[in-house]
Design a protein around this motif. Structure first.
Motif, PDB file in Angstrom:
ATOM      1  N   SER A  69       0.800  -1.228   0.000  1.00  0.00           N
ATOM      2  CA  SER A  69       0.000   0.000   0.000  1.00  0.00           C
ATOM      3  C   SER A  69       0.827   1.269   0.000  1.00  0.00           C
ATOM      4  CB  SER A  69      -0.941   0.013   1.203  1.00  0.00           C
ATOM      5  OG  SER A  69      -0.202  -0.041   2.423  1.00  0.00           O
ATOM      6  N   SER A  70       2.132   1.159   0.268  1.00  0.00           N
ATOM      7  CA  SER A  70       3.000   2.336   0.250  1.00  0.00           C
ATOM      8  C   SER A  70       3.714   2.520  -1.081  1.00  0.00           C
ATOM      9  CB  SER A  70       4.047   2.240   1.376  1.00  0.00           C
ATOM     10  OG  SER A  70       3.419   2.199   2.640  1.00  0.00           O
ATOM     11  N   LYS A  98       4.193   2.714  -5.445  1.00  0.00           N
ATOM     12  CA  LYS A  98       3.728   3.658  -6.467  1.00  0.00           C
ATOM     13  C   LYS A  98       2.306   3.337  -6.902  1.00  0.00           C
ATOM     14  CE  LYS A  98       5.136   5.762 -10.846  1.00  0.00           C
ATOM     15  NZ  LYS A  98       6.160   5.786 -11.922  1.00  0.00           N
ATOM     16  N   SER A 121      -0.238   2.985  -3.444  1.00  0.00           N
ATOM     17  CA  SER A 121      -0.731   4.193  -2.790  1.00  0.00           C
ATOM     18  C   SER A 121      -1.906   4.797  -3.554  1.00  0.00           C
ATOM     19  CB  SER A 121       0.400   5.214  -2.642  1.00  0.00           C
ATOM     20  OG  SER A 121       0.960   5.543  -3.904  1.00  0.00           O
ATOM     21  N   GLY A 168      -4.261  -0.916   4.564  1.00  0.00           N
ATOM     22  CA  GLY A 168      -2.986  -1.039   3.882  1.00  0.00           C
ATOM     23  C   GLY A 168      -2.008  -1.882   4.678  1.00  0.00           C
ATOM     24  N   ASP A 203       2.175  -3.119   4.521  1.00  0.00           N
ATOM     25  CA  ASP A 203       3.466  -2.980   3.855  1.00  0.00           C
ATOM     26  C   ASP A 203       4.551  -3.077   4.904  1.00  0.00           C
ATOM     27  OD1 ASP A 203       5.395  -2.458   1.868  1.00  0.00           O
ATOM     28  OD2 ASP A 203       4.065  -1.035   0.876  1.00  0.00           O
ATOM     29  N   VAL A 234       6.945  -0.900   4.993  1.00  0.00           N
ATOM     30  CA  VAL A 234       7.221   0.496   5.337  1.00  0.00           C
ATOM     31  C   VAL A 234       5.912   1.265   5.255  1.00  0.00           C
ATOM     32  CG1 VAL A 234       9.603   0.470   4.535  1.00  0.00           C
ATOM     33  CG2 VAL A 234       7.784   1.076   2.935  1.00  0.00           C
ATOM     34  N   GLY A 235       5.811   2.335   6.040  1.00  0.00           N
ATOM     35  CA  GLY A 235       4.609   3.150   6.010  1.00  0.00           C
ATOM     36  C   GLY A 235       4.395   3.847   7.335  1.00  0.00           C
ATOM     37  N   GLN A 236       3.508   4.814   7.348  1.00  0.00           N
ATOM     38  CA  GLN A 236       3.247   5.616   8.526  1.00  0.00           C
ATOM     39  C   GLN A 236       2.252   4.920   9.451  1.00  0.00           C
ATOM     40  OE1 GLN A 236       4.838   8.531   9.367  1.00  0.00           O
ATOM     41  NE2 GLN A 236       6.092   8.061   7.573  1.00  0.00           N
ATOM     42  N   ARG A 237       2.602   4.891  10.729  1.00  0.00           N
ATOM     43  CA  ARG A 237       1.695   4.324  11.717  1.00  0.00           C
ATOM     44  C   ARG A 237       0.405   5.127  11.765  1.00  0.00           C
ATOM     45  NH1 ARG A 237       2.920   4.126  18.266  1.00  0.00           N
ATOM     46  NH2 ARG A 237       0.869   3.313  18.898  1.00  0.00           N
ATOM     47  N   PHE A 265      -3.563   1.202   8.533  1.00  0.00           N
ATOM     48  CA  PHE A 265      -2.270   0.679   8.065  1.00  0.00           C
ATOM     49  C   PHE A 265      -1.712  -0.304   9.072  1.00  0.00           C
ATOM     50  CE2 PHE A 265       2.397   0.748   8.015  1.00  0.00           C
ATOM     51  CZ  PHE A 265       2.626   0.327   6.719  1.00  0.00           C
ATOM     52  N   ARG A 268       1.882  -2.566   9.611  1.00  0.00           N
ATOM     53  CA  ARG A 268       3.240  -2.873   9.156  1.00  0.00           C
ATOM     54  C   ARG A 268       3.472  -4.372   9.297  1.00  0.00           C
ATOM     55  NH1 ARG A 268       7.691   0.950  11.466  1.00  0.00           N
ATOM     56  NH2 ARG A 268       6.458   2.346  10.147  1.00  0.00           N
TER      57      ARG A 268
END
Length: 278
Positions: free
Chosen positions: A8-9, A11, A14, A29, A31, A33-36, A40, A42
């Motif tokens: 989900s992070s 190209k 997203s 999402g 992934d 990597v990604g924002q908490r 989402f 991780r």
């Protein structure tokens, strides 16, 4: 639908995340990597235990899914050593498919790749436009994995006839910012590697949603590309210069895609809306 979206992070991921949510779906999402934050999780998809846990329930974010969209991968050859590409992409896909089926999730849509068609076409394609009818011709470890993923899906739906797995063979993914580099007119050989194709990420999201909505149980594969090419040069001129001996099936039009989307249009209702020419 409540949808788990891996990668989900990325190209494409997203954009797909935003488009599916805009269409009214509840999307979580996933992934590495990604924002908490809400929506989402991780997760390392190469760890089967993490995949099962993430698809089962995560605190108050969700308690299971109706469908899985699997886009996570090292996204192209040459980014990482071949062995790293294989060891990441193949186990990740097996883990996602296997965990989803074990948990009773029967709708899976995932990113295959145009590379299984024989890219970079150093050996010319058997005919143009290329389609899904001829056997896979992987020419890299990345492409080999994509081919093996399709074979994996074929066997899994044979074992589980109620499961739907759809492989979308995405062309080179573009977002509007990429169109500053268009058109690719200088040397036709610069983009002959994928027959001058591309896919707008927003249309990629449309194809995913169509597959989620209409794909029946079983396995199928679809080329997903934009309706046009990346150049202003006419198709007849490109082929005369680069692939003069390759048979042409039907009328190519002046700028129509040479990555056939006829099957996706017919069976999924896919209808690309975006072009760099706009």
């Amino acid at each position: 639908m409540r949808i788990a979206l891996t990668g989900s992070s990325g190209k494409l991921g997203s954009v797909v995340l935003n488009e599916l949510r805009a269409a009214g779906h509840d999307v979580i999402g996933m992934d590495i990597v990604g924002q908490r934050g809400p929506g989402f999780v991780r997760v390392d998809l190469t760890d089967y235990g993490q995949v099962v846990d993430a698809l089962t329930a995560v605190n108050d974010q969700h308690d299971g899914f109706d469908a899985v969209v699997h886009l996570a991968a090292i996204p192209a050859p040459g980014i990482a050593p071949d062995i790293a590409t294989f060891h990441n992409n193949m186990p990740s896909t097996f883990n996602v498919f296997w965990a989803a089926i074990r948990l009773g999730i029967t709708r899976i849509v995932y990113a295959s790749s145009e590379t299984v068609l024989g890219l970079p076409f150093d050996v010319p394609p058997p005919y143009i436009p290329v389609d899904e009818e001829y056997p896979a011709r992987p020419e890299s470890v990345y492409s080999l994995v994509k081919h093996l993923e399709e074979q994996l899906a074929i066997e899994l739906v044979r074992w589980h006839p109620d499961v739907s797995i759809t492989a979308l063979r995405f062309s080179n993914v573009m977002v509007p910012e990429d169109y500053e580099a268009f058109p690719y007119d200088a040397d036709p050989r610069d983009r002959k590697w994928n027959l001058w194709g591309y896919i707008d990420a927003r249309d990629g999201a449309q194809a995913i949603e169509r597959a989620l909505q209409v794909a029946p149980p079983g396995f199928d594969r679809f080329i997903i590309a934009a309706a046009d090419t990346v150049t202003t040069r006419p198709n007849a001129e490109l082929l005369a210069e680069v692939f003069p001996d390759v048979p042409v099936h039907g009328d190519l039009g002046e700028h129509d895609t040479m990555l056939s989307i006829v099957k996706a249009r017919r069976l999924l209702g896919y209808d690309p809306q975006h072009s760099w020419r706009d």
